[in-house]
Enzyme design. Structure first.
Site, mmCIF file in Angstrom:
data_model
loop_
_atom_site.group_PDB
_atom_site.id
_atom_site.type_symbol
_atom_site.label_atom_id
_atom_site.label_comp_id
_atom_site.label_asym_id
_atom_site.label_seq_id
_atom_site.Cartn_x
_atom_site.Cartn_y
_atom_site.Cartn_z
ATOM 1 N N CYS A 27 14.098 -1.566 -17.783
ATOM 2 C CA CYS A 27 13.993 -0.241 -18.391
ATOM 3 C C CYS A 27 15.069 0.678 -17.823
ATOM 4 O O CYS A 27 14.907 1.206 -16.724
ATOM 5 C CB CYS A 27 12.602 0.335 -18.138
ATOM 6 N N CYS B 282 14.157 4.320 -17.354
ATOM 7 C CA CYS B 282 13.373 4.556 -16.141
ATOM 8 C C CYS B 282 14.247 4.519 -14.888
ATOM 9 O O CYS B 282 14.050 5.310 -13.977
ATOM 10 C CB CYS B 282 12.294 3.483 -15.986
ATOM 11 N N ASP B 283 15.176 3.595 -14.807
ATOM 12 C CA ASP B 283 15.788 3.267 -13.513
ATOM 13 C C ASP B 283 17.292 3.542 -13.386
ATOM 14 O O ASP B 283 17.837 3.465 -12.287
ATOM 15 C CB ASP B 283 15.540 1.785 -13.194
HETATM 16 C C1 LIG Z 1 10.051 -2.349 -13.936
HETATM 17 C C2 LIG Z 1 9.586 -1.251 -14.869
HETATM 18 C C3 LIG Z 1 9.825 0.063 -14.530
HETATM 19 C C4 LIG Z 1 9.375 1.090 -15.359
HETATM 20 N N1 LIG Z 1 9.609 2.376 -14.960
HETATM 21 C C5 LIG Z 1 9.153 3.390 -15.738
HETATM 22 C C6 LIG Z 1 9.360 4.748 -15.337
HETATM 23 O O1 LIG Z 1 9.944 5.034 -14.292
HETATM 24 N N2 LIG Z 1 8.895 5.715 -16.171
HETATM 25 C C7 LIG Z 1 8.259 5.450 -17.358
HETATM 26 O O2 LIG Z 1 7.830 6.382 -18.043
HETATM 27 N N3 LIG Z 1 8.084 4.164 -17.766
HETATM 28 C C8 LIG Z 1 8.498 3.138 -16.982
HETATM 29 N N4 LIG Z 1 8.320 1.837 -17.407
HETATM 30 C C9 LIG Z 1 7.649 1.598 -18.685
HETATM 31 C C10 LIG Z 1 6.125 1.810 -18.503
HETATM 32 O O3 LIG Z 1 5.685 1.189 -17.329
HETATM 33 C C11 LIG Z 1 5.360 1.258 -19.712
HETATM 34 O O4 LIG Z 1 5.803 1.895 -20.888
HETATM 35 C C12 LIG Z 1 3.862 1.505 -19.553
HETATM 36 O O5 LIG Z 1 3.355 0.920 -18.376
HETATM 37 C C13 LIG Z 1 3.088 0.946 -20.744
HETATM 38 O O6 LIG Z 1 1.732 1.221 -20.525
HETATM 39 P P1 LIG Z 1 0.589 0.396 -21.272
HETATM 40 O O7 LIG Z 1 -0.688 0.875 -20.661
HETATM 41 O O8 LIG Z 1 0.757 0.511 -22.728
HETATM 42 O O9 LIG Z 1 0.836 -1.144 -20.930
HETATM 43 P P2 LIG Z 1 1.041 -1.930 -19.551
HETATM 44 O O10 LIG Z 1 1.556 -1.061 -18.469
HETATM 45 O O11 LIG Z 1 1.824 -3.137 -19.940
HETATM 46 O O12 LIG Z 1 -0.446 -2.346 -19.145
HETATM 47 C C14 LIG Z 1 -1.174 -3.281 -19.898
HETATM 48 C C15 LIG Z 1 -2.229 -3.910 -19.005
HETATM 49 O O13 LIG Z 1 -3.073 -4.727 -19.800
HETATM 50 C C16 LIG Z 1 -3.388 -5.906 -19.093
HETATM 51 N N5 LIG Z 1 -3.737 -6.950 -20.055
HETATM 52 C C17 LIG Z 1 -2.908 -7.564 -20.939
HETATM 53 N N6 LIG Z 1 -3.602 -8.460 -21.683
HETATM 54 C C18 LIG Z 1 -4.876 -8.390 -21.261
HETATM 55 C C19 LIG Z 1 -6.068 -9.086 -21.648
HETATM 56 N N7 LIG Z 1 -6.068 -10.003 -22.622
HETATM 57 N N8 LIG Z 1 -7.230 -8.803 -20.989
HETATM 58 C C20 LIG Z 1 -7.260 -7.866 -19.980
HETATM 59 N N9 LIG Z 1 -6.155 -7.186 -19.571
HETATM 60 C C21 LIG Z 1 -4.970 -7.435 -20.222
HETATM 61 C C22 LIG Z 1 -2.123 -6.208 -18.303
HETATM 62 O O14 LIG Z 1 -2.409 -7.025 -17.174
HETATM 63 C C23 LIG Z 1 -1.663 -4.806 -17.923
HETATM 64 O O15 LIG Z 1 -2.185 -4.418 -16.659
HETATM 65 C C24 LIG Z 1 8.737 0.793 -16.582
HETATM 66 C C25 LIG Z 1 8.512 -0.551 -16.948
HETATM 67 C C26 LIG Z 1 8.914 -1.564 -16.090
HETATM 68 C C27 LIG Z 1 8.656 -2.998 -16.466
#
Ligand SMILES: Cc1cc2nc3c(=O)[nH]c(=O)nc-3n(C[C@H](O)[C@H](O)[C@H](O)COP(=O)(O)OP(=O)(O)OC[C@H]3O[C@@H](n4cnc5c(N)ncnc54)[C@H](O)[C@@H]3O)c2cc1C
Length: 311
Positions: free
Chosen positions: A134, A137-138
Site C-alpha cells: 500500500c 499508506c507507506d
Molecule cells: C501492510 C499494510 C499497511 C497498510 N497501511 C495502511 C495505513 O497506514 N492506512 C490505511 O488507511 N490503510 C492501510 N492499509 C490498508 C488497510 O489496512 C485496509 O484497507 C483495511 O485493514 C481493510 O479493513 P477490512 O476490515 O475491510 O479488512 P481486513 O483488514 O482485511 O480484515 C479482515 C479480517 O477478516 C478476517 N477473515 C477473513 N476471512 C474470514 C473468515 N472466513 N472467517 C473469519 N474471519 C475472516 C481476516 O483474518 C481479517 O482479520 C494497509 C494495508 C496493508 C496490507
C-alpha cells in the site's frame, strides 16, 4: 444443543468489522464478531498508521486493540473461528464456522482481502519494514530514497507515481516487456523523471535484516541475476478478497468483491458486506471503518422493521 442465537454476526475483525461491532453493540444488539486470525486484520501488520483522522501516529496493532476494547465495552462478543458457509434459514441466517454454528437475523461480512504475495525469501519477514502492499499508506516513510515497485498493472503504476511524491527514484520491476496499465497512466509514468523501468525481470529475494536494503533480480530473457539497493519494495501483483465462502450465494465482481449498494446491502435480506471485501472500496482504515458503521446502521434499520423486539 441448538446453535447460539444473535441479532447480528460480523465476519472478520479488521477495521470494518470492529467499527460495525461498535455500532451494533452500542445499538444494544446482541452481536458476535468472528475472527479467524489476529484481530485488526491487515492493520495488525502495520508498523505505523498516520492517516487515521484524530490519531497522528499509531502502531496498527495498538489501534486495532483500542477499537476492539471500545466495542467490547458496549457488549460486543468475540469468538476465534473461521466462517466456512452462510445459509438462509427462513428469515434468519445460519453461520457455519470451524468452531460450530450460530443463528442470526443479520450478517455483516467484513472479511477483507489478502494481497497477493511474491512468495520470495525475505518478503514475509520484512512486511511493515520496507515491504509494503500500500503506497498510499507507506510511501511517505521513504522520502528522498530509492524504492522499487513490483508489477505492471494499473495499481502498480498508479501507486508507483504516488510514491514519486516522496522517493527520489522509483524503479518499476515488471516480468514482461510492456505495462498492462491504462494508456494515460503509462504516459504519466514514462514522462516522470523519477520513474525508471526494469523489464522482463522478477524479484527472487528481498534483502535486509531489520529493514529492506535491496532486492535480488532475475532477468527472464537473458537469464542474468543481479542485485539492486532499495529502501522499500512496494508489491502490486493483485489482491484477493476473502469471500470464497459466499460464492454462489451473492453477486460478486470478477475479482470476487461483493456487490453492495451505498448502504452496504447485498441483494439478500439481512446480508451486508463492508470494507475491502466489497466492490469499489477505497481500501483504507478510515473508509473501511466508515463502511462498517454504515452496514451496522443499515442492519439496525432492517432488524427494527423486520423483527419484533427479542425475536
Ligand atoms: C501492510 C499494510 C499497511 C497498510 N497501511 C495502511 C495505513 O497506514 N492506512 C490505511 O488507511 N490503510 C492501510 N492499509 C490498508 C488497510 O489496512 C485496509 O484497507 C483495511 O485493514 C481493510 O479493513 P477490512 O476490515 O475491510 O479488512 P481486513 O483488514 O482485511 O480484515 C479482515 C479480517 O477478516 C478476517 N477473515 C477473513 N476471512 C474470514 C473468515 N472466513 N472467517 C473469519 N474471519 C475472516 C481476516 O483474518 C481479517 O482479520 C494497509 C494495508 C496493508 C496490507
Amino acid at each position: 444443543m441448538p446453535p447460539q442465537a444473535y441479532d447480528i454476526v460480523i465476519v472478520g475483525g479488521g477495521p470494518a468489522g470492529l467499527a460495525a461491532g461498535l455500532y451494533a453493540a452500542r445499538g444494544r444488539r446482541k452481536t458476535l464478531l468472528l475472527e479467524r486470525g489476529v484481530t485488526g486484520g491487515q492493520i495488525a501488520l502495520t508498523e505505523l498508521v498516520e492517516n487515521y483522522p484524530g490519531v497522528p501516529s499509531v502502531n496498527g496493532f495498538d489501534l486495532a486493540q483500542a477499537m476492539l476494547k471500545q466495542a467490547e465495552s458496549y457488549g460486543l462478543e468475540t469468538q476465534s473461528a473461521a466462517v466456512t458457509a452462510l445459509e438462509r434459514k427462513g428469515k434468519r441466517w445460519l453461520v457455519r464456522t470451524t468452531e460450530g454454528e450460530y443463528v442470526t437475523n443479520a450478517v455483516i461480512v467484513t472479511a477483507g482481502a489478502d494481497y497477493n504475495r511474491l512468495g520470495v525469501p525475505g518478503e514475509e519477514r520484512l512486511i511493515g519494514r520496507g515491504v509494503s502492499y500500500c503506497a498510499t499508506c507507506d510511501a511517505a516513510f521513504f522520502k528522498g530514497q530509492h524504492v522499487a515497485v513490483v508489477g505492471g498493472g494499473d495499481a502498480a503504476i498508479d501507486e508507483g507515481l504516488f510514491t514519486t511524491r516522496y522517493a527520489d527514484r522509483v524503479t518499476a520491476i515488471h516480468r514482461r516487456d510492456r505495462l498492462r496499465a491504462g494508456a494515460i497512466l503509462q504516459e504519466r509514468a514514462f514522462a516522470n523523471p523519477k520513474m525508471e523501468f526494469v523489464w522482463n525481470t522478477v524479484v527472487t529475494e528481498i534483502l535486509g535484516d531489520e529493514t529492506v536494503t535491496g532486492v535480488r533480480l532475475h532477468n527472464r530473457q537473458t537469464g542474468e541475476d543481479s542485485a539492486m539497493d532499495v529502501a522499500a519494495v512496494f508489491i502490486f501483483i493483485g489482491q484477493h478478497p476473502n469471500t470464497d465462502f459466499l460464492r454462489g450465494l451473492v453477486s460478486m465482481d470478477e475479482g470476487g468483491h461483493v456487490l453492495v449498494n451505498e448502504w452496504m446491502e447485498t441483494e439478500l435480506p439481512g446480508l451486508y458486506a463492508a470494507g475491502d471485501a466489497r466492490q469499489n472500496a477505497a481500501r483504507q482504515v478510515v473508509t473501511s471503518a466508515g463502511d462498517g458503521a454504515t452496514a451496522a446502521i443499515a442492519a439496525e434499520r432492517y432488524l427494527s422493521s423486520n423483527f419484533a423486539a427479542y425475536e
